[in-house]
Design a protein around this motif. Sequence first.
Motif, PDB file in Angstrom:
ATOM      1  N   GLY A 429       0.855  -1.168   0.016  1.00 28.56           N
ATOM      2  CA  GLY A 429       0.017   0.011  -0.071  1.00 28.56           C
ATOM      3  C   GLY A 429       0.845   1.118   0.142  1.00 28.56           C
ATOM      4  O   GLY A 429       1.943   1.404   0.105  1.00 28.56           O
ATOM      5  N   ILE A 430       0.132   2.252  -0.056  1.00 28.39           N
ATOM      6  CA  ILE A 430       0.840   3.891   0.076  1.00 28.39           C
ATOM      7  C   ILE A 430       0.047   4.559   1.255  1.00 28.39           C
ATOM      8  O   ILE A 430      -1.044   4.369   1.416  1.00 28.39           O
ATOM      9  N   GLN A 431       0.797   5.119   1.859  1.00 30.03           N
ATOM     10  CA  GLN A 431       0.163   6.128   2.779  1.00 30.03           C
ATOM     11  C   GLN A 431       0.539   7.650   2.612  1.00 30.03           C
ATOM     12  O   GLN A 431       1.644   7.627   2.117  1.00 30.03           O
ATOM     13  N   GLY A 432      -0.241   8.684   3.094  1.00 30.46           N
ATOM     14  CA  GLY A 432       0.222  10.083   2.924  1.00 30.46           C
ATOM     15  C   GLY A 432      -0.386  10.940   3.907  1.00 30.46           C
ATOM     16  O   GLY A 432      -1.313  10.434   4.271  1.00 30.46           O
ATOM     17  N   MET A 433       0.411  12.092   3.688  1.00 37.78           N
ATOM     18  CA  MET A 433      -0.370  13.154   4.637  1.00 37.78           C
ATOM     19  C   MET A 433      -0.094  14.525   4.033  1.00 37.78           C
ATOM     20  O   MET A 433       0.811  14.739   3.628  1.00 37.78           O
ATOM     21  N   TYR A 434      -1.225  15.497   4.097  1.00 36.55           N
ATOM     22  CA  TYR A 434      -0.882  17.047   3.865  1.00 36.55           C
ATOM     23  C   TYR A 434      -1.368  17.828   4.863  1.00 36.55           C
ATOM     24  O   TYR A 434      -2.544  17.756   5.178  1.00 36.55           O
ATOM     25  N   GLN A 435      -0.388  18.592   5.560  1.00 34.96           N
ATOM     26  CA  GLN A 435      -0.809  19.398   6.612  1.00 34.96           C
ATOM     27  C   GLN A 435      -0.348  20.893   6.500  1.00 34.96           C
ATOM     28  O   GLN A 435       0.563  21.164   5.808  1.00 34.96           O
ATOM     29  N   THR A 436      -1.190  21.620   7.082  1.00 28.80           N
ATOM     30  CA  THR A 436      -0.871  23.048   7.085  1.00 28.80           C
ATOM     31  C   THR A 436      -1.144  23.755   8.339  1.00 28.80           C
ATOM     32  O   THR A 436      -1.975  23.193   9.283  1.00 28.80           O
ATOM     33  N   ASN A 437      -0.110  24.509   8.925  1.00 32.50           N
ATOM     34  CA  ASN A 437      -0.147  24.898  10.223  1.00 32.50           C
ATOM     35  C   ASN A 437      -0.312  26.398  10.146  1.00 32.50           C
ATOM     36  O   ASN A 437       0.572  27.005   9.353  1.00 32.50           O
ATOM     37  N   SER A 438      -1.220  27.142  10.476  1.00 22.54           N
ATOM     38  CA  SER A 438      -1.508  28.685  10.567  1.00 22.54           C
ATOM     39  C   SER A 438      -1.581  29.180  12.056  1.00 22.54           C
ATOM     40  O   SER A 438      -2.270  28.602  12.615  1.00 22.54           O
TER      41      SER A 438
END
Length: 757
Positions: A429-438
Amino acid sequence: MKTKIFFLLLLAVNSFIYAQNNLQGTVTNLVSGEPVIGATVYLPGLEKGELTDLEGRFMFNNLPTGNHKIVISSVGFSTFSDEISIPSSGSFDLSLKPSAIEMEEVIISTPFHQLQSDNVMRVARENVSTLSRKGAITLTDGISQIEGVESLTTGLGIGKPVIRGLSSNRVLVYTQGVRLENQQYGDEHGLGISSKGIESVEVIKGPASLLYGSDAIGGVLYLNPERFASSNATEAEVDANYFSNTQGYQGSAMAATSGEKLKFLARGSYATHSDYETGNGERVTNTRFNEKDFKAGIGYQDQKYKGDLRYNYNRSNIGIPEEMGVQSTDKEPLLPFQEIDNHIVSLDNKFYFRNSSIDFKVGYQFNDRREYEDEHGHEEEEENHEEEINGEEEANEGEHPALEMHLETLNYNLKYNFTRFGKFETIAGIQGMYQTNSNFGEEILIPDAITTDFGIFATTHLHFEKWDFQGGLRYDFRNLESTEYGHDQEEEFIPAIDRNFNSINGALGAKYDISESINARLNLASGFRAPNLAELTSDGAHHGANRYEVGDSNLDNEQSFQLDLSVELRNEHFETYINVFHNNIKDYIYLNPTGEMIDDDLVFQYTQNNAKLYGTEIGAHIHPHPLDWLHWETGFELVHGELEDGKNLPLIPANSLTNTFRIELEGEVVKKKYAFLRLKNVFDQNRVSIFETRTGGYSLLGAGFGGTFDLNGSDLQFTISGNNLLNKTYISHLSRLKPDNVANIGRNISVSLNWFL
């Protein structure tokens, strides 16, 4: 004639397309032949379960074609596990063997969803209801009762899991099947999840990067949400809890209904607590907190597809203790305090084929963290004008947060499960994350930033009669890009960074059944953690810790390698196990005092050095037959942590020994009666880092009892338990209040009522 033939062919094809694969059977007692009522019949690969009725019967509809694992369990019987073929011919009838061995559960946090006795990796598991009836006030308070797990606390409202001496960004928390992201690098940042609506807790101890990627270098805390109601059933639950020490109370209500394919549940909870009282009678000012929590889920399942949509909203208001002050039982936090909103939405999609399946999970989280502080502690120019605008400041005190951070996270996890490939069961499989901090407040802990993760992995399991092998490989990539804050010549300037991190990790494990009752496990695993924003960019005072922190933008990955060996023995009279582990961490990141002072705060610099952690967990459970109602449990935990130069690591739990006596009895008026007596001995912790204080040992006595009343088809469960019954004044080594010599909670009596409708 042609029309008739065409119609018959169409009818046959239509019947084949919409034919349902059903599975039905009966579960009986092998000795008496009587039906086993309320036994759990579970298909782990499909995450589908039913309970047997008054005649021991069960039925599943809409099952996908192929080979599937089946697990049948009930209290007082040996758990049955096997594989069945769907569609099946005839009824699946089974006789369970009576046994005093504790009922086994399926482990969800490992990839192949097996019973603990079949798992290559030993995973600790506890039902949240079991932790609650021992008097746990919060979820983090409850998990500290699991072997190898402790909590790093700031009062009662703020707690972080510690697994074998590692915590914060080194321990991943999973809830609703997705990783929890809530600024976990911070010492004063708790979980933000209510224990209500959580069915069980599983703990993977040691590097789990193969399955979970970066940040699982210390282990994983996996929270399983409560299940939907059985097919064609409606359930409801109302419960209330009272805690004497904090004069706190907690209430929760749940409703769930399920049809043949569509399922729904919802739960609302509220909790509020005053400042806790120590053993010497003092209340620790501003340790009060309150929490609102709402959980809901919609499920759907047919022969080819299973979907599970979950939503959790949590609002927490938590006081941040600074000094012993006003003695009060008020429940509204004083300044400074945190106000945190946490939204979690997850969707788990499973598509079933013959002997294979695709699992696609996606999750979105929004964490809004606000911190309100005293106005006089902000800027010097405001202090100079205090007399002029004092009245206005008092009116607006606490109205606007000094610190406000919005953390948005999108997770995805796609897995393909080859349920059969020779003797192998394989997942890729594949895993991923996209995250923003403001940032939106006037104070900045970490800069605005974007984090992007991507990982690809494969793991396989090989089963023989006495041997089981499991192994896999994984590649991860992380990009961390932050924006510049302030101007180059300003004191609080934070430069922009753009860093890439990558790592290749693997795991290999084996389990050998030495005999029918003895097995041994050996696991080798590597893991990694990319440095977080605080470690890379800090340059300022950390008021909660009374220190000035300086980051290093050139920090490298932490890379670990752990050896874990366990031996377990189980028979009808007792169970015992021993785990030993050794975890080497290359480039361990830690704070090192520089000897300098800035604005009366000691300066600490983030730096790296090789480290190692090692220790053991030893436990035994005696339930002598035929006195199956009598239980004695004992557990010993030891962990040491040190740098390559021999200096001790900070925040390592003290060694402890816990002994519990309990009895469990069945009755007519009161069913499932139980009582327990527990003594926990915590030893001196003298192996401390150079900026830590030593803590002395202590002993805590706890006890409780409870049972269940049958109210014409509904159950009323009551629990009364007490912790620290001798009102001991003590300080835990993992309490962040220990530098100020503030003691932990004194005697607490909790009363709980649960009404199952």
